[in-house]
Design a protein around this motif. Structure first.
Motif, PDB file in Angstrom:
ATOM      1  N   UNK A  12     -44.524  63.273  -0.087  1.00 31.64           N
ATOM      2  CA  UNK A  12     -45.292  63.120  -1.322  1.00 31.64           C
ATOM      3  C   UNK A  12     -45.766  61.680  -1.485  1.00 31.64           C
ATOM      4  N   UNK A  13     -46.791  61.496  -2.315  1.00 37.42           N
ATOM      5  CA  UNK A  13     -47.253  60.145  -2.632  1.00 37.42           C
ATOM      6  C   UNK A  13     -46.218  59.446  -3.513  1.00 37.42           C
ATOM      7  N   UNK A  14     -46.319  58.142  -3.590  1.00 37.68           N
ATOM      8  CA  UNK A  14     -45.380  57.390  -4.430  1.00 37.68           C
ATOM      9  C   UNK A  14     -45.494  57.833  -5.888  1.00 37.68           C
ATOM     10  N   UNK A  20     -41.492  62.680 -10.241  1.00 37.46           N
ATOM     11  CA  UNK A  20     -40.333  63.550  -9.957  1.00 37.46           C
ATOM     12  C   UNK A  20     -39.038  62.870 -10.408  1.00 37.46           C
ATOM     13  N   UNK A  21     -38.879  61.603 -10.053  1.00 35.84           N
ATOM     14  CA  UNK A  21     -37.644  60.875 -10.385  1.00 35.84           C
ATOM     15  C   UNK A  21     -37.476  60.708 -11.887  1.00 35.84           C
ATOM     16  N   UNK A  22     -38.562  60.423 -12.585  1.00 36.39           N
ATOM     17  CA  UNK A  22     -38.491  60.285 -14.042  1.00 36.39           C
ATOM     18  C   UNK A  22     -38.078  61.608 -14.687  1.00 36.39           C
ATOM     19  N   UNK A  23     -38.570  62.706 -14.134  1.00 36.42           N
ATOM     20  CA  UNK A  23     -38.184  64.019 -14.640  1.00 36.42           C
ATOM     21  C   UNK A  23     -36.715  64.307 -14.382  1.00 36.42           C
ATOM     22  N   UNK A  24     -36.231  63.925 -13.206  1.00 36.29           N
ATOM     23  CA  UNK A  24     -34.815  64.106 -12.853  1.00 36.29           C
ATOM     24  C   UNK A  24     -33.929  63.320 -13.811  1.00 36.29           C
ATOM     25  N   UNK A 227     -39.654  52.341  -1.642  1.00 36.89           N
ATOM     26  CA  UNK A 227     -38.901  51.347  -2.415  1.00 36.89           C
ATOM     27  C   UNK A 227     -39.666  50.026  -2.459  1.00 36.89           C
ATOM     28  N   UNK A 228     -40.117  49.565  -1.300  1.00 37.99           N
ATOM     29  CA  UNK A 228     -40.844  48.283  -1.244  1.00 37.99           C
ATOM     30  C   UNK A 228     -42.187  48.368  -1.971  1.00 37.99           C
ATOM     31  N   UNK A 229     -42.856  49.509  -1.852  1.00 36.12           N
ATOM     32  CA  UNK A 229     -44.138  49.681  -2.544  1.00 36.12           C
ATOM     33  C   UNK A 229     -43.944  49.633  -4.055  1.00 36.12           C
ATOM     34  N   UNK A 230     -42.877  50.268  -4.537  1.00 38.71           N
ATOM     35  CA  UNK A 230     -42.597  50.264  -5.976  1.00 38.71           C
ATOM     36  C   UNK A 230     -42.287  48.848  -6.456  1.00 38.71           C
ATOM     37  N   UNK A 231     -41.516  48.123  -5.677  1.00 35.31           N
ATOM     38  CA  UNK A 231     -41.164  46.736  -6.034  1.00 35.31           C
ATOM     39  C   UNK A 231     -42.426  45.882  -6.142  1.00 35.31           C
ATOM     40  N   UNK A 232     -43.340  46.056  -5.182  1.00 34.40           N
ATOM     41  CA  UNK A 232     -44.594  45.300  -5.214  1.00 34.40           C
ATOM     42  C   UNK A 232     -45.460  45.708  -6.409  1.00 34.40           C
ATOM     43  N   UNK A 233     -45.594  47.027  -6.600  1.00 32.29           N
ATOM     44  CA  UNK A 233     -46.476  47.521  -7.672  1.00 32.29           C
ATOM     45  C   UNK A 233     -45.983  47.123  -9.054  1.00 32.29           C
ATOM     46  N   UNK A 234     -44.679  47.101  -9.228  1.00 36.18           N
ATOM     47  CA  UNK A 234     -44.099  46.782 -10.540  1.00 36.18           C
ATOM     48  C   UNK A 234     -43.788  45.297 -10.694  1.00 36.18           C
ATOM     49  N   UNK A 235     -43.928  44.553  -9.599  1.00 35.73           N
ATOM     50  CA  UNK A 235     -43.606  43.124  -9.650  1.00 35.73           C
ATOM     51  C   UNK A 235     -42.145  42.884  -9.965  1.00 35.73           C
TER      52      UNK A 235
END
Length: 315
Positions: A12-14, A20-24, A227-235
């Motif tokens: 799946x895309x990020x 999905x994770x927020x729903x979980x 994980x790394x993409x999320x860290x970059x996107x969220x700063x």
């Protein structure tokens, strides 16, 4: 749930994985009436997890276990989030120190599954686990590789009890005492065992059915790149140890995986924290130092401790 379905979810895309994770997380928090917390290690995965959980529940509590075997950067990062950023983080401690665990139970070397098998083969030779590990009983389960079998005969013990005593038990005590349930940053891609566990569970949330422990694993279908993409996107700010070359954190002097050529933990510890490195190498089991035991493990693959490497023409 089967492996094919897991692979589909991992593809799946990020954005899909975040949703999905927020729903979980929302389901877990709601069903347990907010009696939850984030098991926070200070590493990049749990930093992403905590950020996701704070989107759903901004005042959620995080719990960090200071095992005495953490990178100073990790402890600093946790205290900074707690004292400077205002995160609700509680710090707990195990009843035993690493030196006591090593002396009483054995060294955490080679790998978690393999270390357990070595211990059983040495101390419980007649058990079914030992017979299977030695290939004396037919089984589809993992057999002890030939190159590690001679470690059964060494004076020192190799065991997988370290993680149980330094991390699992303190959290289990915390759960019972406070009547709360953990949200953990475990990913199925991290190991064969975690992949199998997720497939068996069939879901990121487990609510105690059939004797299972109630817990939430919102990052189960994530991959390292996510994980790394999320860290970059969220700063997101992460612990400094990653900027110093660490590929993963966890316990600072855990010997699991040290025998692989691309594992840089020992080199990193020796360069950054030489006093801690030397202190830890002098921990003992049955009169044998961790240094001596680690030396034998590395030698299997022709490797050396960072302060014992033979000099070359380039040195």
């Amino acid at each position: 749930m089967d492996l094919k379905e897991l692979r589909e979810r991992q593809s799946w895309t990020l954005r899909q994985k975040i949703d999905h994770s927020l729903g979980v997380i929302d389901q877990f928090v709601s069903r347990l009436n907010g009696q939850v917390y984030v098991g926070f290690s200070g590493g990049k995965d749990s930093t992403v997890l905590l950020d996701l959980c704070r989107i759903v529940k901004p005042d959620i509590k995080a719990v960090f276990c200071n095992t005495g075997n953490e990178y100073p950067d990790i402890v600093r990062f946790v205290r900074e989030l707690k004292n400077t950023e205002g995160y609700d983080i509680e710090i707990i401690y195990p009843t035993l120190k690493p030196a006591q665990v090593f002396e009483k139970y054995g060294f955490p070397l080679i790998g978690k599954e393999l270390s357990e098998k070595l211990y059983y083969c040495k101390h419980h030779k007649e058990s079914m686990r030992a017979k299977i590990a030695m290939g004396l009983e037919p089984s589809k389960w993992y057999i002890l590789p030939k190159k590690w079998k001679h470690f059964i005969n060494y004076k020192f013990d190799i065991n997988n009890t370290c993680c149980k005593k330094l991390k699992k038990e303190p959290f289990a005590i915390y759960d019972r005492k406070n009547k709360v349930f953990p949200i953990l940053g475990i990913m199925a891609c991290e190991s064969r065992q975690r992949q199998a566990t997720y497939i068996t569970q069939g879901s990121c949330n487990v609510f105690g059915e059939n004797g299972k422990i109630t817990k939430s694993l919102p990052l189960s279908i994530w991959l390292e790149d996510d994980i790394w993409a999320y860290i970059r996107d969220r700063g997101l700010k992460i612990a400094d140890i990653y900027h110093k070359g660490a590929k993963r954190t966890g316990c600072m002097f855990c010997g699991y995986g040290c025998q692989f050529k691309d594992d840089n933990r020992l080199q990193l510890c020796y360069e950054l924290y030489p006093k801690m490195y030397n202190h830890f190498m002098n921990y003992t089991n049955n009169g044998v130092t961790y240094r001596e035991a680690m030396r034998k493990v590395l030698a299997v693959n022709g490797l050396f401790l960072p302060d014992e490497k033979p000099k070359t023409l380039f040195d």
